[in-house]
Design a protein around this motif. Structure first.
Motif, PDB file in Angstrom:
ATOM      1  N   THR A 169       0.831  -1.199   0.000  1.00  0.00           N
ATOM      2  CA  THR A 169       0.000   0.000   0.000  1.00  0.00           C
ATOM      3  C   THR A 169       0.867   1.252   0.000  1.00  0.00           C
ATOM      4  O   THR A 169       0.604   2.214  -0.744  1.00  0.00           O
ATOM      5  CB  THR A 169      -0.920   0.006   1.223  1.00  0.00           C
ATOM      6  OG1 THR A 169      -1.757  -1.152   1.194  1.00  0.00           O
ATOM      7  CG2 THR A 169      -1.796   1.247   1.247  1.00  0.00           C
TER       8      THR A 169
ATOM      9  N   ASP B 159       0.892   3.946  -3.024  1.00  0.00           N
ATOM     10  CA  ASP B 159       0.492   5.320  -2.713  1.00  0.00           C
ATOM     11  C   ASP B 159       1.473   6.339  -3.280  1.00  0.00           C
ATOM     12  O   ASP B 159       1.103   7.499  -3.533  1.00  0.00           O
ATOM     13  CB  ASP B 159       0.385   5.523  -1.200  1.00  0.00           C
ATOM     14  CG  ASP B 159      -0.890   4.934  -0.616  1.00  0.00           C
ATOM     15  OD1 ASP B 159      -1.782   4.556  -1.397  1.00  0.00           O
ATOM     16  OD2 ASP B 159      -0.988   4.844   0.623  1.00  0.00           O
TER      17      ASP B 159
ATOM     18  N   ARG C  64      -6.328   4.068  -3.898  1.00  0.00           N
ATOM     19  CA  ARG C  64      -6.002   5.087  -2.901  1.00  0.00           C
ATOM     20  C   ARG C  64      -7.226   5.532  -2.105  1.00  0.00           C
ATOM     21  O   ARG C  64      -7.093   6.113  -1.026  1.00  0.00           O
ATOM     22  CB  ARG C  64      -5.369   6.301  -3.578  1.00  0.00           C
ATOM     23  CG  ARG C  64      -3.948   6.052  -4.060  1.00  0.00           C
ATOM     24  CD  ARG C  64      -3.345   7.298  -4.674  1.00  0.00           C
ATOM     25  NE  ARG C  64      -1.978   7.047  -5.138  1.00  0.00           N
ATOM     26  CZ  ARG C  64      -1.214   7.949  -5.738  1.00  0.00           C
ATOM     27  NH1 ARG C  64      -1.692   9.179  -5.929  1.00  0.00           N
ATOM     28  NH2 ARG C  64       0.000   7.645  -6.131  1.00  0.00           N
ATOM     29  N   GLN C  65      -8.397   5.268  -2.617  1.00  0.00           N
ATOM     30  CA  GLN C  65      -9.615   5.619  -1.892  1.00  0.00           C
ATOM     31  C   GLN C  65      -9.986   4.565  -0.846  1.00  0.00           C
ATOM     32  O   GLN C  65     -10.832   4.817   0.011  1.00  0.00           O
ATOM     33  CB  GLN C  65     -10.774   5.775  -2.876  1.00  0.00           C
ATOM     34  CG  GLN C  65     -10.573   6.856  -3.920  1.00  0.00           C
ATOM     35  CD  GLN C  65     -11.744   6.951  -4.875  1.00  0.00           C
ATOM     36  OE1 GLN C  65     -12.898   7.059  -4.460  1.00  0.00           O
ATOM     37  NE2 GLN C  65     -11.465   6.886  -6.159  1.00  0.00           N
TER      38      GLN C  65
ATOM     39  N   ARG D 210      -9.048   2.853   2.292  1.00  0.00           N
ATOM     40  CA  ARG D 210      -8.113   3.060   3.395  1.00  0.00           C
ATOM     41  C   ARG D 210      -8.403   2.149   4.580  1.00  0.00           C
ATOM     42  O   ARG D 210      -8.102   2.487   5.732  1.00  0.00           O
ATOM     43  CB  ARG D 210      -8.144   4.523   3.861  1.00  0.00           C
ATOM     44  CG  ARG D 210      -7.964   5.545   2.759  1.00  0.00           C
ATOM     45  CD  ARG D 210      -6.819   5.210   1.825  1.00  0.00           C
ATOM     46  NE  ARG D 210      -5.531   5.374   2.437  1.00  0.00           N
ATOM     47  CZ  ARG D 210      -4.398   5.056   1.840  1.00  0.00           C
ATOM     48  NH1 ARG D 210      -4.410   4.514   0.631  1.00  0.00           N
ATOM     49  NH2 ARG D 210      -3.245   5.232   2.444  1.00  0.00           N
TER      50      ARG D 210
ATOM     51  N   ARG E  43      -7.891  -0.635   7.354  1.00  0.00           N
ATOM     52  CA  ARG E  43      -6.667  -1.023   8.054  1.00  0.00           C
ATOM     53  C   ARG E  43      -6.327  -2.500   7.869  1.00  0.00           C
ATOM     54  O   ARG E  43      -5.182  -2.872   7.718  1.00  0.00           O
ATOM     55  CB  ARG E  43      -6.792  -0.707   9.543  1.00  0.00           C
ATOM     56  CG  ARG E  43      -6.363   0.695   9.947  1.00  0.00           C
ATOM     57  CD  ARG E  43      -7.301   1.740   9.446  1.00  0.00           C
ATOM     58  NE  ARG E  43      -6.812   3.093   9.704  1.00  0.00           N
ATOM     59  CZ  ARG E  43      -7.273   4.164   9.081  1.00  0.00           C
ATOM     60  NH1 ARG E  43      -8.232   4.051   8.175  1.00  0.00           N
ATOM     61  NH2 ARG E  43      -6.797   5.353   9.353  1.00  0.00           N
TER      62      ARG E  43
ATOM     63  N   ARG F  88      -6.099  -5.206   5.571  1.00  0.00           N
ATOM     64  CA  ARG F  88      -6.080  -5.215   4.116  1.00  0.00           C
ATOM     65  C   ARG F  88      -5.729  -6.589   3.569  1.00  0.00           C
ATOM     66  O   ARG F  88      -4.782  -7.233   4.015  1.00  0.00           O
ATOM     67  CB  ARG F  88      -5.074  -4.185   3.585  1.00  0.00           C
ATOM     68  CG  ARG F  88      -5.365  -2.781   4.062  1.00  0.00           C
ATOM     69  CD  ARG F  88      -4.326  -1.787   3.621  1.00  0.00           C
ATOM     70  NE  ARG F  88      -4.429  -1.467   2.207  1.00  0.00           N
ATOM     71  CZ  ARG F  88      -5.275  -0.585   1.703  1.00  0.00           C
ATOM     72  NH1 ARG F  88      -6.124   0.054   2.506  1.00  0.00           N
ATOM     73  NH2 ARG F  88      -5.305  -0.314   0.427  1.00  0.00           N
TER      74      ARG F  88
ATOM     75  N   LEU G 190      -2.082   3.956   8.157  1.00  0.00           N
ATOM     76  CA  LEU G 190      -1.816   2.610   7.646  1.00  0.00           C
ATOM     77  C   LEU G 190      -0.350   2.231   7.817  1.00  0.00           C
ATOM     78  O   LEU G 190      -0.023   1.073   8.061  1.00  0.00           O
ATOM     79  CB  LEU G 190      -2.199   2.527   6.165  1.00  0.00           C
ATOM     80  CG  LEU G 190      -3.669   2.758   5.821  1.00  0.00           C
ATOM     81  CD1 LEU G 190      -3.893   2.548   4.336  1.00  0.00           C
ATOM     82  CD2 LEU G 190      -4.563   1.842   6.628  1.00  0.00           C
TER      83      LEU G 190
END
Length: 314
Positions: A81, A85, A172-173, A175, A177, A179, A302
């Motif tokens: 992630t 990002d 990116r939208q 979020r 925790r 994952r 994150l």
């Protein structure tokens, strides 16, 4: 296609100092011949060996190398992630640091991307260098997920994939925790296509994912993309209650009609242990979901970046 020219290779590394030099050599040979503006973003996920030193040396020798160092080990899902990002190119390709996913296939991924696909994912036809137990459990996990989750997660598919700019913007939208990246990659949708390949053994060292970590990753996948376990607990509870109610009516009727001497200890303990076990399993399933909800509502970051060597922002 002018909007499909630049590419970033994202590699998350944790204690991979032995495999990184050979991995980057192979990757560099591929990028030298690739008809695209390519760079490499290495994410050091809190390694405790000499991984960061090796990455610094690679960055000093190769201007295409960018670096991120996380403040501690956050796990592969969050390390990926962090890397995704920080990608500002037309696409990103996720590659493992251990060499099992061959970088020589990158041109084939790029070719599919330029045909118009937004996600090109590698599907493993063989898994060399892995035990039969790991191959069996991996295959079983993907089959179970296909039954439990409404999100169609491709079987025998890992993180080895290329994603276009719209897919990266969509990710990116998201979020959350807890994952499970393989599921998130599929959940966003867009045009996706499979690219079969044979997975090679590791270049060096051993896997950082033991069976305990793989089990926890499987739990993340199931609880992140399916509520079937909760529904199953409900069904088991209702069925058990119906059976217990019917059995209770039978006991009352038998006592009224024929009388009933006191039954033995084994049958009583069997019923009590069975019902207690069902209740504990149901509470455990609820607890898994509740624990994930608890982690989400705290809204912690994150990941945390300790050091970054990236090109200046445009």
């Amino acid at each position: 296609m002018p909007q499909r020219q630049s590419l970033t290779i994202v590699i998350a590394a944790f204690n991979e100092e032995a495999s990184l030099p050979e991995m980057h050599r192979r990757l560099g040979d591929v990028l030298d011949s690739l008809e695209a503006q390519a760079s490499v973003l290495y994410v050091d996920d809190g390694s405790r060996d000499g991984t960061w030193g090796v990455l610094q040396a690679l960055a000093a020798e190769d201007g295409r190398v960018q670096l991120l160092r996380l403040a501690r080990n956050f796990g592969k899902e969050l390390a990926l992630t962090a890397g995704l990002d920080h990608v500002d190119t037309d696409a990103a390709l996720v590659l493992d640091a251990d060499g099992q996913d061959p970088p020589e296939l990158i041109p084939a991924f790029v070719a599919k991307w330029r045909e118009g696909y937004d996600v090109v994912y590698g599907t493993r036809t063989r898994r060399d260098g892995e035990s039969w137990l790991k191959r069996f459990t991996a295959a079983a996990f993907y089959r179970v997920m296909s039954r439990l989750s409404p999100t169609p997660i491709p079987a025998d598919t890992g993180d080895f994939r290329l994603m276009s700019r719209p897919v990266l913007d969509a990710l990116r939208q998201l979020r959350e925790r807890q994952r499970f990246m393989k599921g998130l990659f599929t959940w966003v949708g867009y045009r996706q296509v499979s690219l079969p390949y044979e997975r090679a053994p590791r270049l060096a060292g051993g896997s950082k994912f033991n069976y305990w970590r793989l089990w926890n990753l499987a739990l993340e996948g199931i609880t992140s993309f399916s509520t079937v376990p909760l529904r199953l607990a409900t069904y088991v509870g209702v069925l058990t209650a119906l059976v217990a109610f019917a059995w209770g009516l039978w006991i009352v009727a038998r006592t009224v009609l024929w009388g009933d001497p006191v039954q033995g200890w084994p049958s009583l303990m069997t019923v009590m242990l069975f019902l207690g076990g069902v209740q504990l399993v149901a509470l455990g399933i609820i607890g898994e979901y509740l624990g994930r909800l608890y982690l989400e509502v705290k809204q912690r970051p994150l990941y945390l970046v300790a050091e970054a060597r990236l090109p200046p922002a445009l």
